[in-house]
Design a protein around this motif. Structure first.
Motif, PDB file in Angstrom:
ATOM      1  N   MET A  80       0.902  -1.300   0.000  1.00 19.70           N
ATOM      2  CA  MET A  80      -0.134  -0.119   0.001  1.00 19.70           C
ATOM      3  C   MET A  80       0.922   1.255  -0.034  1.00 19.70           C
TER       4      MET A  80
ATOM      5  N   MET B 131       0.290   5.211   0.411  1.00 18.95           N
ATOM      6  CA  MET B 131      -0.233   6.400   0.634  1.00 18.95           C
ATOM      7  C   MET B 131       0.451   7.563   0.944  1.00 18.95           C
ATOM      8  N   THR B 132       1.562   7.177   2.051  1.00 21.41           N
ATOM      9  CA  THR B 132       2.439   8.460   2.421  1.00 21.41           C
ATOM     10  C   THR B 132       3.291   8.857   1.502  1.00 21.41           C
TER      11      THR B 132
ATOM     12  N   GLY C  83       1.640  12.522   5.327  1.00 22.80           N
ATOM     13  CA  GLY C  83       1.145  11.090   5.758  1.00 22.80           C
ATOM     14  C   GLY C  83      -0.297  11.095   6.180  1.00 22.80           C
ATOM     15  N   SER C  84      -0.651  11.568   7.451  1.00 25.02           N
ATOM     16  CA  SER C  84      -1.789  11.682   7.933  1.00 25.02           C
ATOM     17  C   SER C  84      -3.080  12.181   6.944  1.00 25.02           C
TER      18      SER C  84
ATOM     19  N   PHE D 205       7.033   6.178   2.177  1.00 22.91           N
ATOM     20  CA  PHE D 205       6.812   5.030   2.821  1.00 22.91           C
ATOM     21  C   PHE D 205       6.190   3.732   1.966  1.00 22.91           C
TER      22      PHE D 205
ATOM     23  N   SER E 299       5.929  -0.075   2.556  1.00 24.42           N
ATOM     24  CA  SER E 299       6.534  -1.498   3.181  1.00 24.42           C
ATOM     25  C   SER E 299       6.069  -2.587   2.073  1.00 24.42           C
TER      26      SER E 299
ATOM     27  N   LYS F 208      14.999   1.303   9.886  1.00 27.27           N
ATOM     28  CA  LYS F 208      14.036   1.414  11.030  1.00 27.27           C
ATOM     29  C   LYS F 208      14.426   1.067  12.395  1.00 27.27           C
TER      30      LYS F 208
ATOM     31  N   TRP G 127       1.764   4.001  12.431  1.00 24.88           N
ATOM     32  CA  TRP G 127       1.316   3.578  11.010  1.00 24.88           C
ATOM     33  C   TRP G 127      -0.159   3.327  11.124  1.00 24.88           C
TER      34      TRP G 127
ATOM     35  N   SER H 276      -1.966   7.575  12.968  1.00 27.68           N
ATOM     36  CA  SER H 276      -1.325   7.518  14.340  1.00 27.68           C
ATOM     37  C   SER H 276      -2.273   7.937  15.401  1.00 27.68           C
TER      38      SER H 276
ATOM     39  N   ASN I 269      -3.320  10.474  17.255  1.00 28.34           N
ATOM     40  CA  ASN I 269      -4.226  11.482  17.175  1.00 28.34           C
ATOM     41  C   ASN I 269      -5.357  11.324  15.995  1.00 28.34           C
TER      42      ASN I 269
ATOM     43  N   LEU J 299      -9.384  11.694  16.127  1.00 26.77           N
ATOM     44  CA  LEU J 299     -10.055  12.485  15.123  1.00 26.77           C
ATOM     45  C   LEU J 299     -11.175  11.981  14.520  1.00 26.77           C
TER      46      LEU J 299
END
Ligand SMILES: Cc1cc2nc3c(=O)[nH]c(=O)nc-3n(C[C@H](O)[C@H](O)[C@H](O)COP(=O)(O)OP(=O)(O)OC[C@H]3O[C@@H](n4cnc5c(N)ncnc54)[C@H](O)[C@@H]3O)c2cc1C
Length: 557
Positions: A190, A192-193, A198-199, A228, A230, A272, A437, A440, A442, A446
């Motif tokens: 995947m 996205m970031t 990222g968020s 990123f 993975s 990492k 990941w 995160s 917060n 939300l």
């Protein structure tokens, strides 16, 4: 002349005796030794999978499997951008142990069970399998999870689904770097970031241009980067990119359909601090071929189908991590003597160990309840609500509890817990990853606020389930009342979000533990998490709880 050497050898040998050390914690069945897991599996509808769970539990706790976990982490994945002749290959080399673990996971359908078997309880059974295998080694769980979670998004386009879903759900692991058409088993990653965000994936800058027609299943080219990515050896990646109508979701294969190499280039592997066996890459997309999945402009909603499931797996993964940390601590303290007594018999240590076990049991109870909700969400609306709200709540809370739990468990092993030769060091470095990941902490909070505001029925279903435990525990009742009051206020919701989400998590965990019927566990949980005795470290249980029983339940001697 008399030879002095045998005498001096003996003296040296006598200075060093190995004593007061525990035996290695291995060759235990991760299913049969875990009462909370067995009960949860049964309670939530997965008891039909007993035989498979016992078999996999035996493998995961075996000396051989534990060794594979060490090997997979000891040798870091290696990026091989070009072959000897200068051709771009974008390969990642892994230790054979990593491949073995992947093969075991795929053979046992950790990536596919709910999609290939229409029995009730397949999410529950798969979650239990995943919970055990992540204890052996967490890094390879990343591609397993992404392959599992990608299926609903792949199904958004029938043409793409026809080609890909049978290969992704097949129980054959084929790590070869070759065109997907010639493979019988494929895995999914995947992207996205991006560097700038990222968020907030709305800031994604990668551009998508239709090669011919616009629309789902049509071919596009992607130009941009992913910061990123993975499991970069996956056969295809679900990615977001900006198309004419806005952010859209694409499937980007490693090889183009004509068999040529797709210009999805790996720039470097991330260095990492944890999650070492799993490669994560920075990539460039230099006109990479992709199929659009679903409508242009609906990318975020479409990829969230996948993200919801990866978040669920974070809950299960972190619950598994806490389980493993708990048994490492209990095992060590059962064998280690200090000040004339086994550590496990010392009142202060009992308090810490029992408290660690409570956290672990509450985590698996919540994770497995979410698994049942996934199993039933197609038919029962309130279960959909539990999935929607409970996944964000669980992802926030269970993952956030894991690092400190790992640290406390490590401390139970004393100085040895800090050594790279114990599992604790690896687990400690792994512990924060699930929280960071896939959205995160917060971001999860939300999300909870978003659900509360846009889908108030979800909150009501969630609270209805919490209140099923009403009347059984005084501390729980007053906590639930206070939580309800706090939820009614709209004042500065974002500022208060962590407090609200923590409340929702603890209330559901307590409710589940009360209803599972082990009063030792639920009373102690309510006292230490919801009542006046709650605090910020482990080992604060008030007098009067049977820690021996809680520890024994957590891990049979
Ligand atoms: C080991 C590893 C592997 C990964 N693999 C992948 C992968 O395969 N594919 C992929 O796409 N991504 C991957 N990621 C990236 C990961 O998903 C992101 O790092 C994560 O989503 C956070 O994005 P960010 O790093 O850009 O941080 P930011 O978005 O900059 O966020 C930083 C912090 O700010 C907080 N924050 C953000 N917005 C708000 C707000 N409005 N209010 C309050 N706080 C806020 C966040 O919660 C976070 O704590 C991986 C990350 C790691 C660590």
């Amino acid at each position: 002349m008399v030879n002095q050497y045998p005498l001096s050898d003996k003296l040296h040998a006598d200075t060093y005796t190995v004593e007061n050390q525990p035996p290695a914690l291995q060759d235990i069945n991760y299913y049969l030794s875990d009462t909370a897991l067995m009960e949860a599996t049964q309670r939530e509808g997965g008891s039909w999978a007993q035989e498979k769970l016992q078999r996999c539990g035996g493998f995961c706790g075996s000396t051989a499997a534990i060794k594979l976990g060490w090997q997979a982490n000891h040798t870091k994945p290696e990026l091989i951008t070009h072959d000897h002749y200068g051709n771009r290959i974008d390969e990642v080399g892994y230790h054979p142990a990593y491949h073995y673990l992947m093969k075991h996971a795929i053979k046992n359908q950790l990536h596919s069970l709910p999609w290939i078997d229409d029995k009730k309880g397949t999410h529950v059974a798969r979650a239990a399998l995943n919970y055990m295998q992540t204890q052996t080694e967490a890094g390879h769980g990343c591609p397993i999870t992404m392959s599992f979670a990608g299926i609903p998004t792949l199904r958004l386009d029938s043409k793409v689904a026809k080609d890909w879903v049978p290969k992704v759900t097949n129980d054959i692991y084929d790590p070869d770097n070759k065109p997907y058409a010639s493979k019988s088993g494929c895995t999914i990653g995947m992207g996205m970031t991006e560097i700038q965000g990222g968020s907030d994936v709305r800031t994604n800058s990668t551009q998508a241009h239709a090669i011919g027609q616009h629309g789902s299943g049509e071919a596009y080219e992607l130009v941009g980067h992913k910061f990123f990515l993975s499991a970069p050896m996956s056969d295809a990646f679900l990615m977001l990119a900006q198309a004419k109508a806005g952010i859209s979701c694409f499937l980007v294969p490693r090889w183009r359909p004509d068999g040529s190499k797709n210009p999805l280039q790996l720039i470097r592997l991330k260095d990492k601090m944890g999650n070492v066996s799993n490669a994560s890459a920075e990539t460039e997309l230099r006109g990479a071929f992709a199929w659009l999945l679903g409508d242009e402009g609906r990318g975020i909603a479409n990829i969230l189908e996948m993200v919801a499931l990866t978040r669920f797996d974070c809950v299960i993964g972190s619950a598994g991590a806490m389980r493993q940390a708990s048994i490492q601590a209990i095992h060590h303290c059962r064998h280690r003597v200090a000040f004339g007594n086994k550590l496990v018999q010392q009142p202060l240590m009992k308090n810490v160990l029992a408290d660690l076990a409570l956290e672990s049991e509450a985590a698996v109870a919540l994770g497995m309840r979410l698994a049942r909700a996934l199993d039933s969400s197609g038919e029962v609306k309130s279960e959909q609500s539990i999935v929607r709200l409970g996944t964000a709540v669980g992802k926030y809370w269970v993952c956030k509890r894991t690092p400190n739990h790992a640290y406390e468990a490590m401390e139970c092993l004393g100085g040895s817990g800090v050594m790279e030769t114990t599992l604790m060091a690896r687990m400690y470095r792994e512990a924060p990853v699930n929280s960071i990941w896939e959205g995160s902490g917060n971001v999860q909070c939300l999300d909870v606020l978003r659900v509360m505001q846009k889908e108030p029925d979800c909150l009501q279903s969630y609270l209805d389930e919490v209140m099923l435990a009403k009347g059984a525990n005084r501390i729980f009742d007053s906590y639930a009342t206070q939580l309800n009051n706090e939820l009614k206020s709209n004042d500065q919701l974002q500022f208060r979000a962590r407090r609200l989400v923590e409340g929702l998590a603890l209330a559901m965990q307590a409710s589940l533990l009360i209803r599972t019927g082990n009063n030792q566990v639920s009373d102690a949980f309510c006292a230490t998490r919801l009542g006046h005795a709650s605090g910020h470290t482990y080992g604060l249980m008030p007098i009067g709880f049977d820690c021996d029983a809680i520890i024994e339940r957590a891990f049979h001697a």
